[in-house]
Design an enzyme around this catalytic site. Structure first.
Site, mmCIF file in Angstrom:
data_model
loop_
_atom_site.group_PDB
_atom_site.id
_atom_site.type_symbol
_atom_site.label_atom_id
_atom_site.label_comp_id
_atom_site.label_asym_id
_atom_site.label_seq_id
_atom_site.Cartn_x
_atom_site.Cartn_y
_atom_site.Cartn_z
ATOM 1 N N ASP A 155 10.089 36.207 -5.594
ATOM 2 C CA ASP A 155 8.951 35.678 -6.349
ATOM 3 C C ASP A 155 9.223 35.762 -7.847
ATOM 4 O O ASP A 155 10.139 36.477 -8.304
ATOM 5 C CB ASP A 155 7.710 36.506 -5.976
ATOM 6 N N ASP A 159 0.552 28.305 -3.704
ATOM 7 C CA ASP A 159 -0.323 29.405 -3.294
ATOM 8 C C ASP A 159 -1.592 28.893 -2.632
ATOM 9 O O ASP A 159 -2.348 29.683 -2.060
ATOM 10 C CB ASP A 159 -0.697 30.271 -4.504
HETATM 11 C C1 DGJ Z 1 2.601 34.917 -5.759
HETATM 12 C C2 DGJ Z 1 3.039 34.302 -4.467
HETATM 13 O O1 DGJ Z 1 3.053 32.907 -4.558
HETATM 14 C C3 DGJ Z 1 2.133 34.812 -3.364
HETATM 15 O O2 DGJ Z 1 2.445 34.176 -2.163
HETATM 16 C C4 DGJ Z 1 2.283 36.289 -3.267
HETATM 17 O O3 DGJ Z 1 3.582 36.607 -2.860
HETATM 18 C C5 DGJ Z 1 1.965 36.943 -4.594
HETATM 19 N N1 DGJ Z 1 2.706 36.347 -5.673
HETATM 20 C C6 DGJ Z 1 2.255 38.423 -4.551
HETATM 21 O O4 DGJ Z 1 2.114 39.014 -5.760
#
Ligand code: DGJ
Length: 715
Positions: A457, A522
């Site tokens: 991430d 997301d």
């Molecule tokens: C952003 C990601 O896109 C989410 O899926 C998740 O992993 C969060 N970060 C966790 O902090």
């Protein structure tokens, strides 16, 4: 390659590459290479001298006597009055070097390097071009090398520039935001420029580096289209401009910060790679070029080795509230539903009980996991699933042991306070000690645990990428991130990696050379996803499109969407689920398990087939995939808004042979739909021509409902 008279007699006057349905012809006149033609395949026997002659322009009034070409790197030296392909200086001088083509190398059967020199041979500019034999996708990048002198400042170096043929009048650009990536917006190509600059230090949610140019009348399935994408994980720029002389160009580059690139003798700088695809079948042809290209030329080889497993991701189930007993329970439920890989998201390490602490401390938290991760991993493995783990290596929370020990490991601009974003700062991976620390920690985690997958991430913009020497390191930081991933992959070739940046903020072909899938967004809202997937799937094949069945009430939009629609949308990507499975009712669990089975039955087709893009209305989405031999296809229809009419009208399929017969079945649908609408056709071989041209009447449907059809050729 052929020779002709030219002011450099040993060099040819033109050069031709063919691949897939595309032809590229370069004119090499005046010792300045320029694209003369990039478009649908030309006849093999064509005399390229005629093509170059056909493109020769008269000198308009009040213009330079010799019109500067839209060269691969248009230059100030030649009098080009549009944007130059490079900008350099040497202590304020050497700002207009006149590069002259000096040699051409066939680097492979399908690729060439055109080498030009300037300043008495001190500077070398090389254009690398490759036209993929199978798909016709063009790969092109520029490289500037300093051979003898020190201290050259490079302000800008674009990937090779292409002229835009005048049949293209419209462009599809990309906008968006966090949780709403890959939104397409159409514009007329103006006189003047369409410019998108992304200075976020990551590919971004709002300015995906891609554009599609369309001829008048081009649609999802018809007409001329040209698409461009820059493989850039950092800041970048897209420039489309039409000039008053009627010509137009496209230029893409990374976006450098002041003083970022200084080259000494022996040093070089390469632009990111530009990718381009040609289509005579509208947007469908673009997707049908890029998808096989990504499969064969971009994705790591290991990715092809096995079917894409169904994921379960813990984020929207528990967020930071990790509890081993709860997680084991979720893992058991996931396995019952057919999940094949359990991914433990953020919250397992250091002091990471919330987003204000812990990043950088890549040690399993003994507060939450007193016996380490092993008991949970063992439970996951015993349930028949693989285990995956979330990491965010580039970042540090100021509240972390790592930052307390190494406050000088972060990127910062001298005299400028850190700008906060999600309470985290960016580590300076250009410092060898920082990259080494991250490698050692990740390597140890992978050695000590049975981890098959990393979700990598990156949750903030890189706003002030200043290194310890006070200079900006934007591009060097991006290269260092790629190098760290590469090193880890070499050490752990079987571990798959997902590229995530708060969703789809780092989606591009360069990162995909070293990762296996992209977390698309997301937003797990199925309606949002349909629009996001429509944009994303122009460039990326469905198997890299992370697509999860989210909670019943979407955590981002609050929208309440049925399990059938959520699952029906997710199964067209790399399917997973991300919700508290304890919220599922018995009928919902049944539906989800059936969707997983449907995905498993069809992932071979979905992840190797040809994308079929269908025209849609404001209130619906339509899409399809057909396998390579055209014998099986899946088609989706989703009613996203309120119908202006009582019935949705006809569904016209695509990609079918007109005279072949197809058996049509409804393999997935929302509850409450009267499925008898297909009764008159069931069990019969229906001609492709009927299904494509006449189509079938759709049933009465409510907003947010979905249908998935399967077609099987009846021979
Ligand atoms: C952003 C990601 O896109 C989410 O899926 C998740 O992993 C969060 N970060 C966790 O902090």
């Amino acid at each position: 390659m052929q020779s002709s008279d030219n002011n450099l007699p040993e060099l040819p006057a033109w050069l031709r590459l063919d691949g897939g349905m595309a032809t590229l012809v370069l004119a090499l006149e005046d010792s300045e290479p320029a694209v003369s033609y990039f478009g649908p395949r030309l006849p093999d026997e064509l005399d390229c001298r005629q093509l170059v002659a056909a493109g020769r322009r008269q000198t308009p009034p009040n213009s330079l006597a010799h019109e500067p070409a839209i060269a691969l790197s248009p230059s100030i030296a030649r009098g080009f009055s549009g944007p130059p392909g490079f900008a350099i200086d040497h202590s304020g001088k050497a700002w207009a070097p006149d590069f002259r083509l000096t040699s051409i190398e066939r680097t492979a059967q399908d690729s060439v390097a055109l080498i030009s020199r300037a300043l008495g041979g001190d500077l070398e500019l090389t254009h690398h071009l490759r036209l993929d034999r199978d798909t016709g996708v063009l790969e092109a990048w520029s490289r500037l090398s300093v051979l003898t002198s020190d201290g050259l400042r490079l302000h800008h170096l674009a990937a090779p520039v292409l002229p835009i043929p005048d049949r293209y009048t419209r462009l599809l650009g990309f906008s968006g935001r966090w949780s709403g990536e890959f939104q397409m917006s159409e514009h007329r190509i103006p006189v003047g420029a369409y410019v998108r600059e992304n200075r976020r230090g990551r590919t971004s949610h709002d300015a995906f580096p891609g554009v599609v140019l369309l001829a008048d009348g081009a649609t999802e399935q018809q007409g001329y289209a040209l698409a461009f994408h820059l493989g850039a994980s950092g800041s970048h720029k897209l420039h489309v401009e039409r000039f008053s002389d009627g010509r137009a160009l496209i230029m893409m580059s990374d976006l450098l910060l002041p003083g970022e690139v200084m080259l000494d003798a022996g040093e070089s700088y390469s632009s990111p790679t530009l990718y381009a695809a040609v289509s005579v079948t509208g947007l469908t042809g673009i997707a049908q070029s890029f998808h096989p290209f990504v499969r064969a030329q971009i994705l790591p080889v290991t990715t092809h080795a096995k079917p894409r497993p169904v994921h379960y991701n813990t984020w929207e189930a528990v967020y930071f509230h990790h509890d081993e007993t709860v997680l084991k329970g979720l893992a058991s439920r996931a396995a019952e539903l057919g999940v094949e890989r359990f991914v433990l998201d953020d919250g397992w390490f250091g002091g990471r009980r919330h987003d204000r602490a812990g990043l950088g401390d890549w040690f399993v938290s003994d507060t939450v996991y007193p016996c380490g991760l092993k008991p949970l991993i063992d439970h996951v493995l015993a349930s028949g699933m693989e285990f995956g783990l979330w990491v965010e290596p580039e970042m540090v929370n100021p509240d972390s042991d790592l930052y307390r020990a190494h406050p000088d490991w972060v990127l910062e601009a001298p005299g400028v306070p850190q700008r906060d974003m999600r309470h985290q700062w960016v580590l300076d991976l250009t410092q060898p000690a920082v990259s080494e620390y991250l490698f050692v920690r990740l390597d140890a985690l992978l050695r000590e645990h049975a981890i098959a997958y990393l979700k990598w991430d990156m949750n903030r913009d890189v706003s002030h990428p200043g290194g310890r020497d006070g200079r900006a390191v934007g591009r060097r930081q991006t290269d260092a991130v790629h190098a760290l991933i590469d090193r880890l992959r070499i050490a752990h070739p079987a571990v798959e990696i997902e590229s995530c940046a708060s969703g789809g903020g780092r989606a591009n072909f360069e990162v995909l050379k070293r990762t296996d899938r992209i977390w698309t967004s997301d937003s797990n809202d199925a309606l949002d996803r349909l629009a996001i997937q429509r944009g994303f799937s122009l460039f990326f094949p469905p198997e890299v499109m992370g697509a999860h069945v989210g909670p019943r009430d979407c955590h981002i939009t609050g929208r309440h969407i049925s399990i059938e629609t959520r699952a029906g949308v997710a199964l067209f990507g790399h399917m997973g689920m991300e919700m508290d499975l304890r919220e599922l009712t018995v009928p919902e669990s049944g539906a989800l398990a059936r969707a997983v089975t449907l995905y498993k039955q069809h992932r071979g087709l979905l992840h190797s087939g040809r994308a079929l893009r269908l025209d849609h209305r404001d209130w619906d989405e339509r899409w399809g995939v057909i396998d390579q031999d055209g014998s099986q296809a899946l088609f989706g229809y989703a009613l996203t808004g309120t119908l202006p009419t009582t019935l949705p009208g006809r569904y016209r399929f695509a990609g079918l042979e007109a005279t072949a017969g197809y058996r049509l079945s409804l393999v997935w649908h929302s509850p409450g739909i009267d499925t008898r609408f297909l009764d008159g056709l069931s069990g019969q071989a229906v001609p492709g021509g009927l299904l494509v041209e006449a189509g079938i009447e759709l049933p009465v449907m409510r907003p947010q409902s979905i249908l998935i059809f399967k077609l099987s050729r009846a021979d």
